[in-house]
Scaffold this motif. Structure first.
Motif, PDB file in Angstrom:
ATOM      1  N   LEU A   5       0.824  -1.207   0.000  1.00 36.14           N
ATOM      2  CA  LEU A   5       0.000   0.000   0.000  1.00 36.14           C
ATOM      3  C   LEU A   5       0.862   1.263   0.000  1.00 36.14           C
ATOM      4  CD1 LEU A   5      -2.807  -1.068   2.492  1.00 36.14           C
ATOM      5  CD2 LEU A   5      -3.084  -0.623   0.050  1.00 36.14           C
ATOM      6  N   ASN A   6       1.869   1.294   0.847  1.00 31.12           N
ATOM      7  CA  ASN A   6       2.733   2.467   0.921  1.00 31.12           C
ATOM      8  C   ASN A   6       3.501   2.693  -0.373  1.00 31.12           C
ATOM      9  OD1 ASN A   6       2.369   3.772   3.500  1.00 31.12           O
ATOM     10  ND2 ASN A   6       3.182   1.904   4.398  1.00 31.12           N
ATOM     11  N   GLN A   7       4.072   1.641  -0.925  1.00 29.31           N
ATOM     12  CA  GLN A   7       4.854   1.792  -2.154  1.00 29.31           C
ATOM     13  C   GLN A   7       3.960   2.204  -3.325  1.00 29.31           C
ATOM     14  OE1 GLN A   7       7.013  -1.818  -2.907  1.00 29.31           O
ATOM     15  NE2 GLN A   7       8.530  -1.417  -1.321  1.00 29.31           N
ATOM     16  N   TYR A   8       2.850   1.573  -3.446  1.00 26.84           N
ATOM     17  CA  TYR A   8       1.996   1.810  -4.604  1.00 26.84           C
ATOM     18  C   TYR A   8       1.228   3.128  -4.504  1.00 26.84           C
ATOM     19  CZ  TYR A   8      -1.126   1.112  -8.483  1.00 26.84           C
ATOM     20  OH  TYR A   8      -1.790   1.279  -9.657  1.00 26.84           O
ATOM     21  N   LEU A  19      -6.741  -5.346  -5.128  1.00 27.18           N
ATOM     22  CA  LEU A  19      -6.240  -6.282  -4.120  1.00 27.18           C
ATOM     23  C   LEU A  19      -7.091  -7.535  -4.147  1.00 27.18           C
ATOM     24  CD1 LEU A  19      -5.631  -3.810  -1.160  1.00 27.18           C
ATOM     25  CD2 LEU A  19      -3.912  -4.862  -2.625  1.00 27.18           C
ATOM     26  N   SER A  20      -6.591  -8.545  -4.795  1.00 26.84           N
ATOM     27  CA  SER A  20      -7.309  -9.800  -4.890  1.00 26.84           C
ATOM     28  C   SER A  20      -6.541 -10.839  -4.085  1.00 26.84           C
ATOM     29  CB  SER A  20      -7.418 -10.227  -6.360  1.00 26.84           C
ATOM     30  OG  SER A  20      -8.146 -11.413  -6.456  1.00 26.84           O
ATOM     31  N   VAL A  31      -5.939  -1.714   4.853  1.00 26.67           N
ATOM     32  CA  VAL A  31      -6.451  -0.566   4.099  1.00 26.67           C
ATOM     33  C   VAL A  31      -6.980   0.497   5.062  1.00 26.67           C
ATOM     34  CG1 VAL A  31      -8.248   0.212   2.504  1.00 26.67           C
ATOM     35  CG2 VAL A  31      -6.886  -1.798   1.949  1.00 26.67           C
ATOM     36  N   LEU A  32      -7.708   0.087   6.108  1.00 34.94           N
ATOM     37  CA  LEU A  32      -8.195   1.051   7.094  1.00 34.94           C
ATOM     38  C   LEU A  32      -7.028   1.770   7.757  1.00 34.94           C
ATOM     39  CD1 LEU A  32     -11.167  -0.773   8.872  1.00 34.94           C
ATOM     40  CD2 LEU A  32     -11.244   0.857   6.989  1.00 34.94           C
ATOM     41  N   ASN A  33      -5.989   1.032   8.107  1.00 35.93           N
ATOM     42  CA  ASN A  33      -4.800   1.660   8.690  1.00 35.93           C
ATOM     43  C   ASN A  33      -4.185   2.656   7.717  1.00 35.93           C
ATOM     44  OD1 ASN A  33      -4.769   0.505  11.212  1.00 35.93           O
ATOM     45  ND2 ASN A  33      -3.380  -1.145  10.645  1.00 35.93           N
ATOM     46  N   PHE A  34      -4.051   2.248   6.461  1.00 38.75           N
ATOM     47  CA  PHE A  34      -3.457   3.126   5.463  1.00 38.75           C
ATOM     48  C   PHE A  34      -4.270   4.412   5.320  1.00 38.75           C
ATOM     49  CE2 PHE A  34      -2.976   4.919   1.274  1.00 38.75           C
ATOM     50  CZ  PHE A  34      -1.603   5.027   1.170  1.00 38.75           C
ATOM     51  N   ILE A  49      -8.268   9.298  -1.603  1.00 38.33           N
ATOM     52  CA  ILE A  49      -8.167   7.853  -1.473  1.00 38.33           C
ATOM     53  C   ILE A  49      -9.569   7.319  -1.726  1.00 38.33           C
ATOM     54  CG2 ILE A  49      -7.672   5.910   0.049  1.00 38.33           C
ATOM     55  CD1 ILE A  49      -5.916   7.885   1.720  1.00 38.33           C
ATOM     56  N   LEU A  50      -9.720   6.517  -2.758  1.00 41.37           N
ATOM     57  CA  LEU A  50     -11.018   5.933  -3.080  1.00 41.37           C
ATOM     58  C   LEU A  50     -10.976   4.447  -2.753  1.00 41.37           C
ATOM     59  CD1 LEU A  50     -11.679   7.554  -6.565  1.00 41.37           C
ATOM     60  CD2 LEU A  50     -12.478   8.342  -4.344  1.00 41.37           C
TER      61      LEU A  50
END
Length: 175
Positions: A5-8, A19-20, A31-34, A49-50
């Motif tokens: 998540l951070n890199q992308y 994200l599969s 995702v919630l943390n991000f 952020i969508l």
């Protein structure tokens, strides 16, 4: 997962990240943390952020709200988080309360079916699987049919989009 998540997502033009991953892999948690850790940075950059999902349960909105509250950022939650319901959820939630305000011209067979279904959903005696079947029929058939009648009526009576919007806002027969 957090590293992905951070890199992308922190790239300048990351595009769409799908994200599969299997259930239990921690997608929602991460995702919630991000979102919670990065929303301010994204807002400063005028970026968004969508989080798009076909199931509302995949983004537990109450859980992310609790994170904002726990950190004293409740106002930020109101300012930066937008949760968009499907068409059917607000209809189910509000139709019975608004019944008296709906113009008679729209209270046709489809409307009466929709109202009946929503009244049935209020019943404590109905089994939950039956209620789910009713909700599915409302979502797939009845609500779209009712919405189509409204759109058709507006299009027949008001030729431009601007005129239709004006009628909805200003004409009691269409509010």
């Amino acid at each position: 997962m957090e590293e992905i998540l951070n890199q992308y997502c922190k790239q300048d033009n990351p595009g769409l990240l799908l994200l599969s991953m299997p259930t239990g892999f921690g997608k929602t948690y991460n995702v919630l943390n991000f979102i919670h850790l990065n929303y301010k940075e994204f807002a400063k950059q005028k970026r968004k952020i969508l989080f798009i999902t076909n199931l509302k349960k995949n983004l537990p909105i109450d859980e992310i709200n609790k994170r904002f509250i726990a950190n004293g950022n409740e106002e930020d939650f109101e300012k930066y988080v937008l949760f968009i319901d499907s068409n059917v959820d607000p209809v189910i939630k509000n139709l019975l309360n608004l019944d008296q305000e709906i113009p008679d011209k729209f209270k046709n067979k489809i409307y009466l079916q929709l109202k009946k279904y929503i009244e049935m959903l209020q019943s404590e005696q109905l089994p939950s699987d039956f209620k789910e079947n009713i909700k599915t029929d409302i979502r797939k058939n009845v609500e779209p049919a009712f919405r189509d009648i409204i759109k058709r009526t507006l299009s027949e009576n008001f030729k431009t989009k601007k005129a239709r919007l004006s009628a909805i806002k200003n004409n009691q027969d269409y509010q």
